[in-house]
Design a protein around this motif. Structure first.
Motif, PDB file in Angstrom:
ATOM      1  N   GLY A 197      38.982  -9.488  41.983  1.00  0.00           N
ATOM      2  CA  GLY A 197      39.779  -9.559  43.205  1.00  0.00           C
ATOM      3  C   GLY A 197      40.381 -10.927  43.480  1.00  0.00           C
ATOM      4  N   ALA A 198      40.340 -11.828  42.503  1.00  0.00           N
ATOM      5  CA  ALA A 198      40.963 -13.148  42.669  1.00  0.00           C
ATOM      6  C   ALA A 198      42.398 -13.113  42.145  1.00  0.00           C
ATOM      7  CB  ALA A 198      40.161 -14.200  41.919  1.00  0.00           C
ATOM      8  N   SER A 199      43.183 -14.115  42.519  1.00  0.00           N
ATOM      9  CA  SER A 199      44.544 -14.233  41.981  1.00  0.00           C
ATOM     10  C   SER A 199      44.622 -15.437  41.053  1.00  0.00           C
ATOM     11  CB  SER A 199      45.557 -14.441  43.107  1.00  0.00           C
ATOM     12  OG  SER A 199      45.450 -13.427  44.048  1.00  0.00           O
ATOM     13  N   PRO A 200      44.602 -15.194  39.750  1.00  0.00           N
ATOM     14  CA  PRO A 200      44.722 -16.332  38.827  1.00  0.00           C
ATOM     15  C   PRO A 200      46.099 -16.976  38.938  1.00  0.00           C
ATOM     16  CG  PRO A 200      44.630 -14.227  37.627  1.00  0.00           C
ATOM     17  CD  PRO A 200      44.416 -13.911  39.069  1.00  0.00           C
ATOM     18  N   VAL A 201      46.146 -18.300  38.962  1.00  0.00           N
ATOM     19  CA  VAL A 201      47.446 -18.982  39.034  1.00  0.00           C
ATOM     20  C   VAL A 201      47.990 -19.190  37.624  1.00  0.00           C
ATOM     21  CG1 VAL A 201      46.796 -20.183  41.147  1.00  0.00           C
ATOM     22  CG2 VAL A 201      46.501 -21.348  38.953  1.00  0.00           C
ATOM     23  N   THR A 253      44.483 -15.435  28.033  1.00  0.00           N
ATOM     24  CA  THR A 253      44.582 -14.645  29.271  1.00  0.00           C
ATOM     25  C   THR A 253      43.298 -13.884  29.614  1.00  0.00           C
ATOM     26  OG1 THR A 253      45.481 -12.826  27.968  1.00  0.00           O
ATOM     27  CG2 THR A 253      47.081 -14.212  29.110  1.00  0.00           C
ATOM     28  N   LYS A 254      42.273 -13.968  28.770  1.00  0.00           N
ATOM     29  CA  LYS A 254      41.099 -13.111  28.995  1.00  0.00           C
ATOM     30  C   LYS A 254      40.366 -13.448  30.296  1.00  0.00           C
ATOM     31  CE  LYS A 254      40.361 -11.339  24.465  1.00  0.00           C
ATOM     32  NZ  LYS A 254      39.654 -11.340  23.189  1.00  0.00           N
ATOM     33  N   MET A 255      40.259 -14.732  30.620  1.00  0.00           N
ATOM     34  CA  MET A 255      39.560 -15.094  31.853  1.00  0.00           C
ATOM     35  C   MET A 255      40.365 -14.611  33.064  1.00  0.00           C
ATOM     36  SD  MET A 255      37.468 -18.634  32.632  1.00  0.00           S
ATOM     37  CE  MET A 255      38.100 -19.609  31.328  1.00  0.00           C
ATOM     38  N   GLU A 256      41.686 -14.643  32.953  1.00  0.00           N
ATOM     39  CA  GLU A 256      42.538 -14.160  34.044  1.00  0.00           C
ATOM     40  C   GLU A 256      42.282 -12.673  34.295  1.00  0.00           C
ATOM     41  OE1 GLU A 256      43.532 -16.447  31.945  1.00  0.00           O
ATOM     42  OE2 GLU A 256      44.896 -17.858  32.915  1.00  0.00           O
ATOM     43  N   LYS A 257      42.139 -11.891  33.216  1.00  0.00           N
ATOM     44  CA  LYS A 257      41.863 -10.456  33.368  1.00  0.00           C
ATOM     45  C   LYS A 257      40.570 -10.259  34.141  1.00  0.00           C
ATOM     46  CE  LYS A 257      44.328  -8.753  29.405  1.00  0.00           C
ATOM     47  NZ  LYS A 257      44.195  -9.209  28.029  1.00  0.00           N
ATOM     48  N   LEU A 258      39.593 -11.059  33.788  1.00  0.00           N
ATOM     49  CA  LEU A 258      38.297 -10.975  34.445  1.00  0.00           C
ATOM     50  C   LEU A 258      38.412 -11.341  35.932  1.00  0.00           C
ATOM     51  CD1 LEU A 258      35.260 -10.707  34.277  1.00  0.00           C
ATOM     52  CD2 LEU A 258      35.174 -12.875  33.078  1.00  0.00           C
ATOM     53  N   LEU A 259      39.181 -12.398  36.210  1.00  0.00           N
ATOM     54  CA  LEU A 259      39.362 -12.837  37.596  1.00  0.00           C
ATOM     55  C   LEU A 259      40.057 -11.755  38.427  1.00  0.00           C
ATOM     56  CD1 LEU A 259      40.455 -16.527  36.955  1.00  0.00           C
ATOM     57  CD2 LEU A 259      38.354 -15.794  38.087  1.00  0.00           C
ATOM     58  N   GLU A 260      41.034 -11.094  37.827  1.00  0.00           N
ATOM     59  CA  GLU A 260      41.738 -10.018  38.537  1.00  0.00           C
ATOM     60  C   GLU A 260      40.775  -8.881  38.867  1.00  0.00           C
ATOM     61  OE1 GLU A 260      45.062  -9.179  36.026  1.00  0.00           O
ATOM     62  OE2 GLU A 260      46.219 -10.862  36.854  1.00  0.00           O
ATOM     63  N   ALA A 261      39.875  -8.590  37.926  1.00  0.00           N
ATOM     64  CA  ALA A 261      38.894  -7.525  38.162  1.00  0.00           C
ATOM     65  C   ALA A 261      37.986  -7.873  39.346  1.00  0.00           C
ATOM     66  CB  ALA A 261      38.071  -7.285  36.903  1.00  0.00           C
ATOM     67  N   LEU A 306      36.978 -11.014  45.897  1.00  0.00           N
ATOM     68  CA  LEU A 306      37.345 -12.415  46.110  1.00  0.00           C
ATOM     69  C   LEU A 306      38.581 -12.612  46.983  1.00  0.00           C
ATOM     70  CD1 LEU A 306      36.358 -13.815  42.620  1.00  0.00           C
ATOM     71  CD2 LEU A 306      35.097 -13.976  44.762  1.00  0.00           C
ATOM     72  N   GLY A 307      39.140 -11.518  47.476  1.00  0.00           N
ATOM     73  CA  GLY A 307      40.181 -11.609  48.509  1.00  0.00           C
ATOM     74  C   GLY A 307      41.388 -12.457  48.135  1.00  0.00           C
ATOM     75  N   GLY A 308      41.801 -12.364  46.887  1.00  0.00           N
ATOM     76  CA  GLY A 308      43.030 -13.036  46.469  1.00  0.00           C
ATOM     77  C   GLY A 308      42.960 -14.549  46.412  1.00  0.00           C
ATOM     78  N   ILE A 309      41.752 -15.096  46.393  1.00  0.00           N
ATOM     79  CA  ILE A 309      41.630 -16.553  46.282  1.00  0.00           C
ATOM     80  C   ILE A 309      42.303 -17.019  44.984  1.00  0.00           C
ATOM     81  CG2 ILE A 309      39.311 -16.373  45.258  1.00  0.00           C
ATOM     82  CD1 ILE A 309      38.662 -19.036  46.603  1.00  0.00           C
ATOM     83  N   LYS A 310      43.037 -18.149  45.090  1.00  0.00           N
ATOM     84  CA  LYS A 310      43.830 -18.611  43.937  1.00  0.00           C
ATOM     85  C   LYS A 310      42.970 -19.464  43.008  1.00  0.00           C
ATOM     86  CE  LYS A 310      48.215 -18.405  46.307  1.00  0.00           C
ATOM     87  NZ  LYS A 310      49.072 -19.197  47.183  1.00  0.00           N
ATOM     88  N   VAL A 311      42.800 -18.970  41.798  1.00  0.00           N
ATOM     89  CA  VAL A 311      41.892 -19.616  40.851  1.00  0.00           C
ATOM     90  C   VAL A 311      42.638 -20.053  39.593  1.00  0.00           C
ATOM     91  CG1 VAL A 311      39.767 -19.340  39.527  1.00  0.00           C
ATOM     92  CG2 VAL A 311      40.037 -18.111  41.679  1.00  0.00           C
ATOM     93  N   ALA A 312      42.373 -21.270  39.152  1.00  0.00           N
ATOM     94  CA  ALA A 312      42.911 -21.737  37.869  1.00  0.00           C
ATOM     95  C   ALA A 312      41.847 -21.515  36.802  1.00  0.00           C
ATOM     96  CB  ALA A 312      43.273 -23.212  37.958  1.00  0.00           C
ATOM     97  N   ALA A 313      42.133 -20.644  35.844  1.00  0.00           N
ATOM     98  CA  ALA A 313      41.190 -20.380  34.746  1.00  0.00           C
ATOM     99  C   ALA A 313      41.353 -21.467  33.696  1.00  0.00           C
ATOM    100  CB  ALA A 313      41.467 -19.010  34.147  1.00  0.00           C
ATOM    101  N   GLU A 365      43.038 -23.026  44.399  1.00  0.00           N
ATOM    102  CA  GLU A 365      42.049 -23.456  45.385  1.00  0.00           C
ATOM    103  C   GLU A 365      40.746 -23.855  44.705  1.00  0.00           C
ATOM    104  OE1 GLU A 365      42.007 -20.487  48.817  1.00  0.00           O
ATOM    105  OE2 GLU A 365      43.506 -19.653  47.460  1.00  0.00           O
ATOM    106  N   LEU A 366      40.544 -23.330  43.516  1.00  0.00           N
ATOM    107  CA  LEU A 366      39.400 -23.768  42.714  1.00  0.00           C
ATOM    108  C   LEU A 366      39.676 -23.542  41.242  1.00  0.00           C
ATOM    109  CD1 LEU A 366      37.371 -21.126  41.825  1.00  0.00           C
ATOM    110  CD2 LEU A 366      36.932 -21.197  44.252  1.00  0.00           C
ATOM    111  N   ILE A 367      38.850 -24.197  40.417  1.00  0.00           N
ATOM    112  CA  ILE A 367      38.987 -24.070  38.961  1.00  0.00           C
ATOM    113  C   ILE A 367      37.738 -23.364  38.460  1.00  0.00           C
ATOM    114  CG2 ILE A 367      39.122 -25.383  36.791  1.00  0.00           C
ATOM    115  CD1 ILE A 367      40.482 -27.642  38.324  1.00  0.00           C
TER     116      ILE A 367
END
Lengths: 285, 177
Positions: free
Chosen positions: A181-185, A171-179, A142-149, A223-225
């Motif tokens: 390749g996204a950057s959770p905000v 924080t569990k969704m954030e862990k998943l997002l990091e896996a 996901l190239g570091g796209i900034k995501v709000a979980a 950038e997205l939720i």
């Protein structure tokens, strides 16, 4: 492990993209789930607001049917259904409404064990064997796209009933997002309520709550939720395009299901899911 | 103190340890919709403890409640105020008392009517019923229309096979048929 699947009513109508993307991810990791035969509505807020019998009886019939089919675990992607299933299991485990349980047992011809492991989609994906497979299968990081979980209410509360994540600081969704390749905000509205079931009955209240959530995500540069609840998705996505939403001239934030983002990262065809959104997702499908 | 019937009914339906409440107001401070309620969450518990529950008949609090369970999560004494609001709504329906916010009660009824008929919620049927009841046709038109055009609203309902098993669960609400 024999895994049952309970889509619930929303995943068969307003949230078909959630249903399709969940099933696509399950298939992509070479797993299998089977829909419970002849399942019924969990009753949602209307059920538990109207009668104690409906509050327990509607979810419990599904749990009993699942047990009858021999499932050891049950995947329930809708946060509202998930919460009511967990509540039903909690009530039965604490010996409440025994007459109603006995009636249903008699009607369905079984002795209810109350043993099925009910999982929401994030729990299912974070099972060690599943997340390992997902990490290996990523084709579009996901190239570091900034995501709000966005967790909302029903995945988290009350913790003694659902026992999923820290109810105040999940924080569990954030862990998943990091896996992926996204950057959770970091943001503060991730466990605030979207107004859920008041969507039709008190829309002005929902507009206020959704505006607070979307503004907070935007202020923290999301950038997205992402969400794992059809009610949250419908409210957050739909309200932004309605005429009564404040800040009409601000950039709209796409609201994806977590399963769509996983599917996208796995390189699955996401156009059909994205086409269902009212705020178009900015990812190139 | 002899508690009145309504107080007893709330206690029986909700099973909550209300006497533990020391009015810390954490519930009301965390409630996302408190500003619209005539009685705040901690005040509802206080009215029960003081046996003044008749004030809750027709109150809007239970109907404004979004069942987000923030109050339940944060109560230091383990009181589930959501369960108290559910009990109050159950009692209002059972005894046909005047409800605090009619649109909310109407929505529950429209929703459950479709579950009773088909075993599953049928959104289009529910929306039509709700609009006819509230006679508010323009509200949310843009969003609703877009959802319809995106194929997010199913045209035909799906009826489950053993519908009687679901109808039986409604006997306390609708009486047995």
């Amino acid at each position: 492990m024999k895994t049952g699947y309970y889509p619930g009513c929303s995943l068969h109508s307003t949230a078909t993209e959630y249903n399709e993307s969940v099933l696509a991810v399950v298939k992509a990791i070479n797993d299998e789930v089977k829909e419970i035969e002849d399942w019924n509505c969990c009753g949602a807020t209307a059920g538990h607001s109207t009668s104690a019998e409906l509050a327990l009886g509607l979810p419990l019939r599904n749990l009993m049917l699942a047990e009858k089919e021999g499932f050891e675990e049950l995947l329930v992607p809708c946060a509202a259904c998930y919460n009511l299933f967990k509540t039903a299991q909690f009530e039965v485990a604490h010996g409440q409404k025994q007459d109603l349980v006995a009636d249903l047992e008699h009607q369905l011809g079984l002795t209810y064990q109350n043993k099925i492991n009910v999982l929401n989609f994030i729990e299912y994906v974070l099972k060690p064997e599943n997340i390992e497979k997902i990490k290996k299968l990523i084709k579009r990081p996901l190239g570091g796209i900034k995501v709000a979980a966005y967790y909302g209410c029903l995945l988290l509360r009350p913790h003694n009933v659902v026992g999923f994540d820290n109810p105040e600081r999940p924080t569990k969704m954030e862990k998943l997002l990091e896996a992926l390749g996204a950057s959770p905000v970091r943001w503060s509205a991730k466990n605030e309520c979207c107004g859920g079931s008041q969507a039709l009955s008190k829309p002005e209240l929902v507009v206020r709550l959704v505006n607070n959530i979307v503004t907070n995500a935007r202020d923290n540069e999301a950038e997205l939720i992402v969400t794992a609840c059809p009610l949250c998705q419908a409210n957050l996505d739909g309200r932004q395009i309605n005429w009564d939403f404040p800040d009409q001239n601000k950039q709209l934030l796409p609201v994806l299901y977590i399963s769509e983002l996983i599917g996208y990262a796995l390189g699955l065809p996401a156009e059909k899911w994205f086409a269902k959104h009212l705020v178009p997702p900015s990812l190139k499908a | 103190m002899a508690y009145n019937t309504l107080t007893m009914e709330i206690a029986e339906l909700s099973h909550q340890p209300v006497s533990r409440c020391f009015q810390c107001q954490k519930c009301s401070l965390g409630c996302p919709v408190a500003e619209e309620m005539d009685y705040l969450p901690h005040q509802v518990v206080d009215l029960i403890n003081k046996n003044l529950t008749e004030k809750l008949i027709g109150s809007n609090a239970s109907w404004i409640c979004v069942s987000c369970k923030t109050c339940v999560q944060r109560c230091p004494n383990g009181i589930d105020i959501g369960a108290i609001h559910d009990a109050l709504k159950n009692i209002h329906f059972q005894q046909k008392l005047p409800v605090g916010v009619k649109a909310v009660a109407d929505f529950y009824e429209s929703f459950l009517d479709t579950v009773y008929d088909y075993g599953r919620a049928y959104e289009l049927g529910m929306i039509v019923k709700h609009k006819l009841k509230t006679k508010n046709f323009t509200q949310d038109m843009k969003m609703g229309l877009q959802m319809f055009l995106k194929g997010k609203i199913k045209i035909a309902p799906h009826k489950i096979n053993k519908i009687w098993e679901v109808k039986n669960l409604f006997s306390s609400v609708k009486g047995s048929e």
